[in-house]
Design a protein around this motif. Structure first.
Motif, PDB file in Angstrom:
ATOM      1  N   TYR A  54       0.863  -1.174   0.000  1.00 35.32           N
ATOM      2  CA  TYR A  54       0.000   0.000   0.000  1.00 35.32           C
ATOM      3  C   TYR A  54       0.899   1.222   0.000  1.00 35.32           C
ATOM      4  O   TYR A  54       2.020   1.183   0.516  1.00 35.32           O
ATOM      5  N   SER A  60      -0.346  -0.639   5.030  1.00 37.83           N
ATOM      6  CA  SER A  60       0.622  -1.741   4.915  1.00 37.83           C
ATOM      7  C   SER A  60       0.771  -2.464   6.244  1.00 37.83           C
ATOM      8  O   SER A  60       0.768  -3.700   6.305  1.00 37.83           O
ATOM      9  N   GLY A 269      -6.289   3.837  -2.926  1.00 35.23           N
ATOM     10  CA  GLY A 269      -5.649   3.096  -1.848  1.00 35.23           C
ATOM     11  C   GLY A 269      -4.219   2.720  -2.154  1.00 35.23           C
ATOM     12  O   GLY A 269      -3.293   3.145  -1.475  1.00 35.23           O
ATOM     13  N   THR A 270      -4.012   1.915  -3.184  1.00 36.33           N
ATOM     14  CA  THR A 270      -2.669   1.495  -3.534  1.00 36.33           C
ATOM     15  C   THR A 270      -2.022   2.410  -4.560  1.00 36.33           C
ATOM     16  O   THR A 270      -0.827   2.325  -4.812  1.00 36.33           O
ATOM     17  N   HIS A 353     -10.382  -2.638   1.004  1.00 35.24           N
ATOM     18  CA  HIS A 353      -9.192  -3.068   1.733  1.00 35.24           C
ATOM     19  C   HIS A 353      -9.555  -3.980   2.911  1.00 35.24           C
ATOM     20  O   HIS A 353      -8.669  -4.405   3.652  1.00 35.24           O
TER      21      HIS A 353
END
Length: 388
Positions: A54, A60, A269-270, A353
């Motif tokens: 992430y 993460s 998000g990522t 997520h």
């Protein structure tokens, strides 16, 4: 009838079940209330991809810890393993390569194995996959996917074994508010369940329940379709790892050897959200939405793969299914004390997520209630929206 409980957790998805487990493990009286059964909502339909990658450090860290808990379920629950460790592969184009490379370096420093691959290294690692547009690949060998339904039910059973009361097939009708405090919940049959604290982990039903106490969060619900592709025993030859493609905007994983599960994504998000992909269909009523995925919809998903993974074009199409994502405006979860009232914590807006981070989110919520503020949850505070 009134029942006194120190903590009531509403919703037995992965977060709620995990919060109940860790609260019970800490010796807190806790009641877990679920309108159907554990993982009966979006959790049970999750693709359950596991990874540490992430861009946000706290995501993460939650994903790393969440996967650790899932891998430890044989010891925690005394049941079989629920994690399939086949690795997770990512690819991106030039526009995101620098930020992804920096995130990978950070994640290695946090103790998780993640390798950066050049396009040529990716081609050798994944023969049969096109490298068109690929500037960087990331490989996480210790990850893969989980059995979302089995793992969540194992955690709920472990919570019960440690003293939690688990109420299934029980609908929460209202949050009970007295002044500026939430004091419990009212069930559909009129039963009042009193609580020192209420943890609302109700996913797509969160906003509906908040409204019963005159509260709100900027959440919306999206329908996310999943194609189920018939691989005729060759799923791990066609898709040998869990997969996410930031260029073609799709993700996939094998499910044992029989099928490949595939979906599309728009980033967030990522990485940078790809607005050109468009939002999935909005859902007004989470109790009534199109749960099936028909062949044209599955074909549309499959078509995003064929230039990257030509072997996918040879797969058959089985009936697919759709789950629900409760989404926040910034694609990040909303976790913490609800502003404006005492006694209420929320975990909502998981924005896709939710499963991999869920066990760690549940643990952090339990620690928040038993130990005080948790720094890992700071970026996800509900108060960030109240402050604009």
């Amino acid at each position: 009838m009134q029942l006194g409980n120190e903590v009531v957790v509403v919703g037995a998805g992965i977060v709620g079940s995990s919060a109940a487990y860790f609260l019970a493990e800490a010796g807190m009286p806790v009641t877990l209330i679920e309108q159907t059964h554990p993982a009966g909502g979006p959790t049970g339909k999750s693709s359950a991809l596991l990874h540490a990658f992430y861009l946000l450090p706290e995501l993460s860290q939650l994903a790393i810890r969440g996967t650790e808990i899932l891998k430890a379920l044989p010891e925690i629950a005394g049941e079989g393993a629920f994690v399939t460790q086949i690795g997770m592969m990512w690819i991106c184009g030039e526009e995101n390569a620098a930020s992804w490379r920096a995130a990978a370096e950070r994640i290695r420093g946090e103790g998780s194995v993640i390798e950066t691959l050049t396009p040529d290294e990716f081609a050798r690692f994944a023969p049969g996959f096109s490298t068109e547009g690929v500037a960087l690949a990331l490989w996480e060998p210790d990850y893969g996917y989980a059995d979302a339904f089995g793992a969540t039910n194992a955690i709920a059973r472990a919570a019960r074994a440690r003293g939690a009361k688990v109420m299934q097939n029980t609908t929460v009708r209202n949050l009970v508010r007295k002044g500026d405090r939430i004091t419990g919940v009212e069930l559909a049959d009129g039963t009042l369940v009193e609580a020192g604290k209420v943890v609302l982990a109700a996913g797509p039903w969160t906003r509906r329940l908040l409204a019963t106490a005159g509260l709100d969060l900027p959440l919306h619900v999206e329908r996310h379709p999943m194609a189920v592709l018939d691989a005729r025993g060759k799923a791990r030859e066609v898709m040998p790892f869990a997969w996410c493609d930031d260029i073609c905007c799709n993700y996939a994983r094998p499910d044992n050897v029989g099928v490949v599960l595939a979906g599309t994504w728009a980033g967030g998000g990522t990485g940078v959200r790809h607005e050109e992909v468009g939002r999935p269909r909005f859902v007004e009523d989470p109790d009534n939405y199109m749960e099936g995925v028909d062949e044209p919809e599955s074909v549309e998903i499959l078509e995003t793969f064929v230039s990257r993974v030509p072997a996918m074009a040879e797969l058959g199409i089985r009936p697919g299914y759709a789950g629900l994502y409760d989404m926040s405006p910034d694609d990040l979860p909303i976790i913490g004390a609800m502003p404006g009232v005492d006694g209420l914590l929320v975990s909502a807006g998981s924005s896709g997520h939710g499963f991999k981070t869920g066990p760690a989110v549940g643990e952090a919520i339990a620690f928040l209630l038993t130990r005080g503020e948790q720094a890992i949850l700071a970026p996800f505070s509900p108060a960030r929206f109240k402050a604009g």
